[in-house]
Every structure is written in C-alpha cells, then in structure tokens.
Design a protein around this motif. Structure first.
Motif, mmCIF file in Angstrom:
data_model
loop_
_atom_site.group_PDB
_atom_site.id
_atom_site.type_symbol
_atom_site.label_atom_id
_atom_site.label_comp_id
_atom_site.label_asym_id
_atom_site.label_seq_id
_atom_site.Cartn_x
_atom_site.Cartn_y
_atom_site.Cartn_z
ATOM 1 N N LEU A 151 0.838 -1.198 0.000
ATOM 2 C CA LEU A 151 0.000 0.000 0.000
ATOM 3 C C LEU A 151 0.865 1.237 0.000
ATOM 4 N N SER A 152 0.392 2.283 -0.706
ATOM 5 C CA SER A 152 1.119 3.552 -0.671
ATOM 6 C C SER A 152 0.939 4.208 0.670
ATOM 7 N N MET A 153 1.767 5.250 0.936
ATOM 8 C CA MET A 153 1.667 5.984 2.212
ATOM 9 C C MET A 153 0.281 6.556 2.372
ATOM 10 N N THR A 154 -0.284 7.115 1.268
ATOM 11 C CA THR A 154 -1.617 7.703 1.354
ATOM 12 C C THR A 154 -2.655 6.651 1.695
ATOM 13 N N SER A 155 -2.584 5.470 1.023
ATOM 14 C CA SER A 155 -3.565 4.418 1.280
ATOM 15 C C SER A 155 -3.481 3.917 2.697
ATOM 16 N N ARG A 156 -2.232 3.784 3.224
ATOM 17 C CA ARG A 156 -2.100 3.296 4.589
ATOM 18 C C ARG A 156 -2.746 4.248 5.573
ATOM 19 N N LEU A 157 -2.560 5.535 5.371
ATOM 20 C CA LEU A 157 -3.123 6.500 6.312
ATOM 21 C C LEU A 157 -4.636 6.549 6.215
ATOM 22 N N VAL A 158 -5.173 6.416 4.973
ATOM 23 C CA VAL A 158 -6.626 6.392 4.835
ATOM 24 C C VAL A 158 -7.199 5.186 5.543
ATOM 25 N N ASP A 215 13.698 7.403 -1.970
ATOM 26 C CA ASP A 215 12.279 7.772 -2.037
ATOM 27 C C ASP A 215 12.024 8.858 -0.993
ATOM 28 N N VAL A 216 12.128 10.117 -1.420
ATOM 29 C CA VAL A 216 12.003 11.231 -0.485
ATOM 30 C C VAL A 216 10.614 11.310 0.145
ATOM 31 N N PRO A 217 9.506 11.252 -0.630
ATOM 32 C CA PRO A 217 8.180 11.350 -0.001
ATOM 33 C C PRO A 217 7.912 10.260 1.025
ATOM 34 N N GLU A 218 8.375 9.050 0.760
ATOM 35 C CA GLU A 218 8.117 7.941 1.676
ATOM 36 C C GLU A 218 9.162 7.836 2.783
ATOM 37 N N GLY A 219 10.270 8.577 2.663
ATOM 38 C CA GLY A 219 11.315 8.517 3.678
ATOM 39 C C GLY A 219 12.032 7.186 3.724
#
Length: 285
Positions: free
Chosen positions: A1-8, A195-199
């Motif tokens: 899952l992407s970072m956005t999907s995990r947080l949702v 991967d800068v956005p995902e750290g």
C-alpha cells in the motif's frame, strides 16, 4: 500500500476523530516543542498569487501558533498535499492524520474531515488537528536560505501555522553509485533508490539488497541522513566488494547537494564528499 492508502486505512479503522490533542513529541519523546514566540500576524499580502498546484508536496511543520517545533531524531511533523486527490496526510511525530482540503481563488484554503489517530503521546501537546481546521487562507514566501515557507492563516488573517518545503527533492529517484569515499566504483550493480516522499532508501550493494530509512532536519540546508540500514546476507564473491564502505558512508551522511550532469553528492557533517551519484531511470534499476 502507498503511504496515502495506509493512512486512509488507519483513519477508517482506528476510531479517528477531530483532534486538538496532537503531540509535538515523537513516540519516544526524544525532543520536545519549545515554547518560543513566533510571528503570528502577517498582514501584508504576498506579491505572488499562488494556486493549489503550489501546495503540492511535502511540507515540514515548523511552528503552530506561538509554539516553534523542533525535529525529532527519527521524524519531523509534516503535511503532504496530494493535489490530484484534493487530500492531505501527515504526522505530528506521534499521531498520523489525513483528510481533504479545498483551495480557491485569492489563496483561500480550508480543510475538511480532518482525522487523527488517538495514540497516547508523551510530553506537551500542540493542537495541530484543531489548528488546521481553522485555516481560511494561505501564502507562500521564500526565506533568506531560499526555502519555501507556507503560512496558514485563519479568518482574521493571522498566521496559525508555518511549514517549510523539503529541499532534497532533487535526491528523489534511482541512482548509480560511482564513487564511495574517494574510491571509484566499477561494479554497475551498486545502486540506490532514494524515495524522499516515503522517507525510504533501498538498493544494491553490489552483492546484497539494501533497505533503510531517511531522516531529515529542516533546520539544516539539504539535510538527509540514512538510518535503520539492513541488507540481505548473501556470501559475496571475491574481488571488488563495496558493501562495507557503502554502509559506513551512508551512516555518516549529513546532507546532499546537486552535482554536474544532473548528478548528486552525499556529504558528511564536515562537508566531505562521501558518495557520488549519477541518475538512472527506474527501468535501469
């Protein structure tokens, strides 16, 4: 899952609620927010009329109201704007949050359906969730260091939160490692994906696969540090072996800078070049 999907997913499953009780400390409480007065009434309209597309990306939260935040060893509070979805996600260093936002003419900005996990956080609290729900407009300026600064304002046009744009976006992508601590790398398999956005960072040492985390301090220009580095444990063949040198150098990295031919360099705290990189396409990795 992407970072956005995990947080949702977290928002849907963890009994999330509008929260005015988010923490300015990490889960380990490594550093606390400092009650330092900051400018809270910027009445002068910015020269540039920024639009929603200018919000896109990763912004560090540097102050909330009269509280100036300081970084943690493993995370700095942030907000990531996803303009295509009109959604945001972020963290205060302890709890994660997400929701939607609307940006309009005249630099109007409002947040809706703001949700935050309810983890018990140590130390002082900063009302990040409640603060962003009070946002009515925004402005973007550039400070003396050349960093973009995002100011969120309430209906009275007072600044209620300031954020700074990540300045290591140039490192995002796939890289060929061409030099380690002054030593030329002849093995074409030594590569990194930052991967800068995902750290996150992953790659190949020339023998084993590599994974790790990226941490940054927005108070340091082009700050980047690599931590939690781990590799697979294959027996490396005799001959040129760069694995140990690569891992040691990555652990000493303090910042990055652009280099010629779209390349990049990773530097020590003293400014010494530890690793030289040239760009790759994802297909080449």
């Amino acid at each position: 899952l992407s970072m956005t999907s995990r947080l949702v997913f977290i928002a849907a499953s963890a009994a999330l609620t509008l929260s005015g009780c988010s923490s300015a400390n990490s889960a380990m409480g490594k550093k606390k927010a400092e009650n330092t007065p900051v400018e809270t009434a910027e009445k002068t309209a910015p020269v540039v009329n920024h639009t929603e597309k200018d919000l896109a990306g990763h912004w560090y939260i540097s102050s909330v109201g009269n509280v100036k935040l300081h970084g943690y060893e493993d995370e700095w509070p942030f907000i990531q704007f996803e303009s295509a979805e009109h959604r945001f996600y972020g963290s205060d260093g302890c709890n994660v949050m997400n929701g939607g936002y609307t940006a309009g003419a005249g630099q109007k900005l409002s947040f809706g359906n703001v949700a935050m996990t309810m983890r018990m956080c140590p130390g002082d609290t900063v009302p990040i969730g409640r603060t962003i729900s009070e946002t009515a407009s925004f402005s973007i300026t550039v400070n003396q260091a050349g960093t973009q600064v995002l100011s969120l304002r309430n209906a009275a046009n007072n600044t209620i939160m300031t954020l700074e744009k990540s300045d290591i976006e140039f490192l995002n992508g796939a890289w060929q490692v061409v030099e380690i601590d002054g030593r030329k790398v002849t093995n074409p398999d030594v590569k990194l994906v930052i991967d800068v956005p995902e750290g996150r960072v992953h790659g190949n040492t020339g023998c084993n696969l590599l994974n790790g985390a990226i941490t940054r301090d927005p108070m340091v220009v082009s700050s980047v540090q690599f931590s939690s580095l781990a590799t697979t444990r294959m027996m490396c063949p005799p001959g040129e072996n760069y694995e140990s040198a690569l891992l040691i150098s990555l652990e000493e990295v303090y910042s990055g800078r652009r280099a010629d031919n779209k390349g990049a360099e990773l530097l020590s705290k003293s400014g010494k070049t530890l690793i030289k990189l040239t760009p790759l396409s994802r297909a080449d990795f």
